[in-house]
Scaffold this motif. Structure first.
Motif, short mmCIF file in Angstrom:
data_model
loop_
_atom_site.label_atom_id
_atom_site.label_comp_id
_atom_site.label_asym_id
_atom_site.label_seq_id
_atom_site.Cartn_x
_atom_site.Cartn_y
_atom_site.Cartn_z
N PRO A 82 -18.56 94.19 -37.41
CA PRO A 82 -18.93 95.09 -36.33
C PRO A 82 -17.73 95.94 -35.89
O PRO A 82 -16.58 95.49 -35.98
CB PRO A 82 -19.37 94.15 -35.21
CG PRO A 82 -18.78 92.83 -35.54
CD PRO A 82 -18.58 92.78 -37.01
N VAL A 142 -25.94 99.40 -32.73
CA VAL A 142 -26.43 98.28 -31.94
C VAL A 142 -27.51 98.77 -30.98
O VAL A 142 -28.50 98.11 -30.71
CB VAL A 142 -25.27 97.65 -31.16
CG1 VAL A 142 -25.77 96.59 -30.20
CG2 VAL A 142 -24.27 97.03 -32.12
N LEU B 305 -17.48 94.32 -31.09
CA LEU B 305 -18.41 95.08 -30.25
C LEU B 305 -17.98 95.05 -28.79
O LEU B 305 -17.30 94.16 -28.37
CB LEU B 305 -19.81 94.49 -30.38
CG LEU B 305 -20.50 94.69 -31.73
CD1 LEU B 305 -21.83 93.98 -31.74
CD2 LEU B 305 -20.71 96.17 -32.00
#
Lengths: 261, 305
Positions: A82, A142, B305
């Motif tokens: 990610p 996302v 993230l």
């Protein structure tokens, strides 16, 4: 930068080549690549390298080959992780990170080699369907709630990866050595990620996709680097003490060696 | 000449790192600053991830400070007693700082707050030092006798209770401001990821009136421990100390520190203060540019993230 040429010569592919030459049948074309090793060890003197992969076509049509109507694209894709893309904007005269977009499944590195200019091999639609090439590889946002900024952030992600050297492109990096044997040269960046990489080869005939094949390649740290890394993660406190002791000893030796008074 | 860094997971040029360490070590030995406020931005500029730059910078600072401190011990310009009291305050402040750090991180925009703190502190400290020392230099050029410490002329700090005598610094002062100073610097250190020498040196000179030559050695002594503490905390909690990177920087740093200490010895106190003021101010201006000028690229990638 010393560029070592690492040759991953496929013994399997060579053996297959001999077999293929004997059986010139009307079977459909295929593609094979093979790696002589499935592990690359990164040593202390690693400064980025060229990776060479050999491969061959199965049942090539001699006429098509003579007219150079076969094209091969070879990709080395790093492990997917990610990543967050941030954008700075000016607020009260100061540049501050404001918007951000998270992506998952983004290959940390992506190195591609082609026989010709990508637009001469096939059309953008095929690239999109195959998710092939830096501009077409698939990244998963996302959060899909802001479609207007999504395209912008996706483009920024590709551009930043290109600028860092982790995504690279070599036009003419794949060369045919004979009718069926080819050699692909790909770039491993100095900061190439550790982990399992996937080598994939795509065969095109007259601008149409024919077949794909892949092989796994593990990039690992060599003994000394791996030991240090493991020590730092498993025994952090002890590692910290060692780092402090090393600093004290170096400082003391430095005083003795370089004394100027 | 490339070398692969096992923790940062990237290949860098060893000569660039040696030069970087050497230059920072030179300034460190000369001014008694650890050099953390220089090495960390330099490493980030060289594409080392910020978390690794901060932790590894602290590790390298230990070596050059230790090397520099040894030179000062030999010359008798290190006040162990003063250094120890500052350190006691420093450990308390650092511990508090680590809590403040995670609180700021939970608010977001930690990077911005760090940058702003750097610009404000470096700018103020550098500016004040430069003005004061340039005035001092002009006074001595004008033929006037250098402004000696006037007996009986004390500021509010000298009226506090719990007085203690620091012989090497020719000082008789309350321990409260000394502990407080140590704590304040410890707090800033753990937030900014630096040893705090650039604040310690001027604070000792102007607030406590410690002689400039003793300040340098004492500051280095205190920085060794603060940096060691920071290194161990980072190694334990974040695993971000790259020992290979730190070692290369150290080699350059310890060599530079000895030459720096030698040059520093030849300069007068006010010249030393003017140069340090100029250096601190330059770093502040550089960081301010980053905040106010349009960045070359508005997009940045962050892992995770």
């Amino acid at each position: 930068m010393t560029v070592l040429r690492r040759t991953l010569l496929s013994i399997a592919a060579m053996a297959w080549l001999a077999a293929g030459a004997m059986a010139q049948s009307a079977n459909p074309e295929g593609i094979q690549i093979g790696l002589s090793t499935d592990v690359i060890r990164i040593t202390t003197d690693f400064a980025g390298e060229d990776l060479t992969i050999f491969g061959s076509l199965e049942n090539p049509d001699v006429l098509t080959a003579r007219q150079s109507r076969y094209d091969v694209v070879v990709v080395l894709e790093g492990p997917a992780r990610p990543v967050t893309v941030r954008r700075k904007d000016r607020i009260l005269g100061i540049w501050i990170n404001t918007l951000q977009e998270g992506f998952v499944g983004v290959p940390e590195s992506y190195s591609i080699a082609t026989t010709r200019m990508p637009q001469d091999i096939t059309d953008p639609n095929s690239y999109r369907q195959l998710a092939l090439g830096i501009d077409y590889l698939h990244v998963q946002p996302v959060d899909r709630e802001r479609p207007e900024t999504l395209a912008e952030f996706t483009a920024a992600l590709r551009e930043r990866k290109r600028a860092s050297g982790l995504y690279s492109e070599r036009i003419g990096g794949v060369q045919f050595l004979s009718t069926s044997l080819f050699r692909a040269t790909l770039s491993l960046a100095p900061n190439v990620p550790i982990g399992t990489h996937k080598a994939r080869a795509f065969l095109f005939k007259n601008g149409l996709f024919v077949k794909e094949t892949s092989a796994q390649l593990a990039i690992v740290k060599s003994g000394f680097e791996q030991t240090l890394y493991r020590l730092s993660t498993d025994h952090g406190f002890f590692f910290g003490i060692c780092a402090v002791v090393l600093a004290i000893v170096t400082g003391w030796l430095g005083r003795i060696i370089f004394k100027r008074d | 000449m490339g070398i692969y860094l096992p923790i940062a997971e990237m290949s860098v040029n060893i000569l660039v790192l040696l030069a970087m360490g050497g230059a920072v070590g030179f300034l460190s030995g000369m001014f008694g600053v650890g050099g953390g406020f220089l090495i960390t931005p330099l490493l980030i500029f060289y594409n080392i991830p910020p978390a690794i730059a901060v932790a590894t910078g602290a590790n390298q600072v230990i070596a050059s400070s230790f090397s520099g401190a040894l030179a000062h011990i030999k010359r008798g310009t290190l006040d162990f007693k003063l250094g120890t009291v500052l350190l006691l305050g420093g450990v308390a402040g650092s511990t508090l700082g680590i809590l403040v750090f995670s609180w700021l991180r939970s608010l977001g925009q930690l990077d911005l707050i760090i940058s702003l703190t750097y610009v404000v502190f470096l700018g103020t400290v550098g500016g004040l030092m430069l003005v004061e020392s340039v005035n001092a230099i002009r006074r001595s050029r004008g033929g006037a006798p250098p402004a000696l410490k006037k007996a009986g002329h004390h500021n509010w700090i000298h009226r506090m209770p719990l007085k203690m005598r620091f012989r090497a610094s020719k000082l008789f002062v309350s321990v409260i401001p000394v502990l407080g100073l140590g704590a304040g610097i410890g707090l800033l250190s753990s937030i900014m990821g630096v040893g705090g020498g650039f604040i310690m040196v001027p604070a000792l000179i102007y607030l406590l009136k410690v002689p400039t030559n003793v300040v340098v050695g004492t500051s280095l002594f205190q920085i060794i421990f603060v940096a060691a503490y920071t290194t161990i905390v980072h190694a334990t909690t974040n695993q971000t100390v790259d020992i290979v990177l730190a070692f290369i920087l150290m080699i350059g740093g310890v060599a530079g520190a000895q030459y720096g200490a030698k040059v520093g010895q030849r300069l007068k106190g006010e010249q030393l203060r003017a140069l340090l003021g100029l250096l601190v101010l330059a770093v502040a201006v550089r960081l301010a540019f980053d905040l106010f000028l349009p960045p070359p690229n508005v997009y940045s990638l962050v892992p995770g993230l």
